[in-house]
Design an enzyme around this catalytic site. Structure first.
Site, PDB file in Angstrom:
ATOM      1  CE  LYS A  33      41.447  49.048  34.694  1.00 32.93           C
ATOM      2  NZ  LYS A  33      41.983  47.981  34.820  1.00 32.93           N
ATOM      3  NE  ARG A 118      47.916  45.777  40.718  1.00 33.42           N
ATOM      4  CZ  ARG A 118      47.446  45.940  39.676  1.00 33.42           C
ATOM      5  NH1 ARG A 118      47.872  47.327  39.139  1.00 33.42           N
ATOM      6  NH2 ARG A 118      46.485  45.210  39.131  1.00 33.42           N
ATOM      7  CE1 TYR A 254      43.558  83.207  35.564  1.00 28.32           C
ATOM      8  CE2 TYR A 254      42.903  81.244  34.185  1.00 28.32           C
ATOM      9  CZ  TYR A 254      42.567  82.195  35.381  1.00 28.32           C
ATOM     10  OH  TYR A 254      41.284  82.351  35.780  1.00 28.32           O
ATOM     11  CG  MET A 300      38.648  74.638  36.153  1.00 26.05           C
ATOM     12  SD  MET A 300      37.714  75.360  37.598  1.00 26.05           S
ATOM     13  CE  MET A 300      39.054  75.958  38.657  1.00 26.05           C
TER      14      MET A 300
END
Ligand SMILES: *Cc1c(COP(=O)(O)O)cnc(C)c1O
Length: 345
Positions: A33, A118, A254, A300
Site C-alpha cells: 500500500k 477503527r 531562507y 522546497m
C-alpha cells in the site's frame, strides 16, 4: 537527479528471514500500500512477484489496477471499483453499502473489528454480513482483522488474537452450515506475525500481512530474531546543484538561519520538502548518511550542506530521520515523492 535505489537482495533477504521465522505453512502476503511504503509500487511488485509472493495488499482500487497482472490476488483495503475491473482484485467490506456497490462474482474480504475500534464490522454482525455477501453473489475469499497491539508488551495483543480465534470459529461454523468455501483468515502485520510466531503455538492464521519488515524495519519492544537481521531496501540520493565558497558570517537559505562560522565550501542538493523529505528548520538537527548536516532551513526543492560531493546519500536508514522529526520510519518512507526516480539494484 535525485534517486531512490531499491536493494533487491535486501528485500529477498528480508522475505527469507521472515518466512523462516513464521514457518513454511503460513502464506507470506506482502503489503504494497501507499506506493509500497514510498518505495515504488511497480518496482516492489515486480521483486515480490519474482520472489514468489502470490497475495498482496494495496491501499485502493487505483493501486490494485497498476499491479493486477503480477499476482493471483490483490486486495484493495479501501474504496470501491469504477467500471470493469480484473477478477483478481478483492475489495474489503467494512459496511453494508460496500456489499451493495459490488457486481455479482466479485471477490471480497470481510474486515472484522477485533479491538482496535477503527475499521471493520463488529463480530456480532458476522452472520448478517456473510448472509448478505452470499445473497448478493459475492465471493468471500477472506475474513480478517488488524491486531494493532503487536508492538506493545501487554496483553492487548493476546486478547485480539483470542477474539480473532472466536471469529474464525464462527465463520467455520457458518461455512459448514451454508456450504460456502472456507475463506482465508489473517490478522497479523509485521510486528504481530513476528511476535505470534515466537509464542507457544505459533501462528494459527492462513496468511500474514507483512509490510514494514519487508522493507527492512521492525522497531518493536520485544526480543526477536528478525529485527536486528533485516536490511534496509531503500536509500535516497541527492545530486549537487551548485557549489560556492562562502565567507565567514555568510547566511544560507531562507531567513539566513544558518550563518557560517568560517569560510566554507557549500553546495545545494536537489531534494527538498516538495520531494516528500521533511523540511529541516532551525529546531532540527539532521545529518546525511555520511554525516553532513542538512543546514536549516531546507527549501522546497533543495537543501544545503558544507560539502562539495557530486552526490550524497540523504539516508539509507529512515530511523534517524524519523527520530529527528518525532515520527516513525513508515512516515519518512511513505512521504517520498513518487516522482523521484527509482532504480532497482
Ligand atoms: C499497513 C497494514 C499492514 C502492514 O503493517 P506493517 O506494520 O507495515 O507490517 C497490515 N495490515 C493492515 C490492515 C494494514 O493497514
Amino acid at each position: 537527479m535525485a534517486e531512490i535505489t531499491l536493494n533487491s537482495q535486501a528485500l529477498k533477504h528480508n522475505l527469507n528471514i521472515i518466512s523462516s521465522h513464521i514457518g513454511a505453512n503460513i502464506e507470506l502476503g506482502a503489503v504494497l500500500k501507499d506506493n509500497a511504503y514510498g518505495h515504488g509500487l511497480e518496482q516492489i511488485a515486480l521483486l515480490a512477484r519474482d520472489y514468489g509472493i502470490k497475495s498482496v495488499f494495496v491501499k485502493n482500487y487505483a493501486e490494485a489496477l497498476r499491479i493486477s497482472q503480477y499476482f493471483p490476488l490483490i486486495t484493495a483495503f479501501y474504496g470501491m471499483p469504477e467500471g470493469k475491473f480484473p477478477k483478481n482484485i478483492a475489495f474489503v467490506i467494512n459496511d453494508k453499502a460496500h456489499i451493495a456497490a459490488l457486481p455479482r462474482g466479485t471477490k471480497v474480504e470481510l474486515k472484522v473489528n477485533a479491538g482496535m475500534n477503527r475499521n471493520g464490522i463488529e463480530s456480532s454482525e458476522i452472520y448478517t454480513f456473510i448472509e448478505l455477501i452470499l445473497q448478493n453473489g459475492l465471493e468471500l475469499v477472506g475474513v480478517f482483522c488488524h491486531n494493532g497491539y503487536g508492538d506493545d508488551v501487554d496483553s492487548a495483543f493476546e486478547q485480539g488474537q483470542k477474539r480473532f480465534a472466536e471469529i474464525k470459529q464462527e465463520v467455520r461454523g457458518l461455512s459448514q452450515k451454508y456450504g460456502f468455501k472456507l475463506p482465508r483468515f489473517h490478522s497479523l502485520s509485521s510486528s504481530g506475525a513476528v511476535r505470534a510466531a515466537a509464542n507457544k503455538g505459533g501462528i494459527s492464521d492462513d496468511l500474514v500481512r507483512i509490510g514494514i519488515a519487508m522493507y527492512g524495519y521492525l522497531d518493536v519492544n520485544f526480543q526477536n530474531p528478525v529485527s536486528a537481521n533485516l536490511q534496509k531496501v531503500a536509500a535516497l540520493y541527492a545530486d549537487r546543484v551548485a557549489t560556492r565558497i562562502a565567507q565567514k558570517g555568510a547566511r544560507i537559505g531562507y531567513s539566513g538561519c544558518t550563518s557560517l562560522e568560517r569560510e566554507s565550501v557549500i553546495s545545494t542538493y536537489d531534494i527538498g520538502y516538495g520531494d516528500g523529505f521533511f523540511r529541516v528548520n532551525e529546531r532540527h538537527k539532521v545529518y546525511t548518511k555520511e554525516g553532513y548536516q542538512i543546514l536549516p532551513r531546507s527549501s522546497m526543492d533543495c537543501f544545503s550542506c558544507l560539502c562539495d560531493k557530486h552526490r550524497i546519500c540523504v539516508f539509507d536508514n529512515a530511523t534517524p530521520i524519523a527520530k529527528a522529526f518525532d515520527t516513525i520510519s513508515y512516515e519518512v518512507l511513505t512521504r517520498l515523492s513518487p516522482a523521484i526516480k527509482r532504480t532497482i539494484i
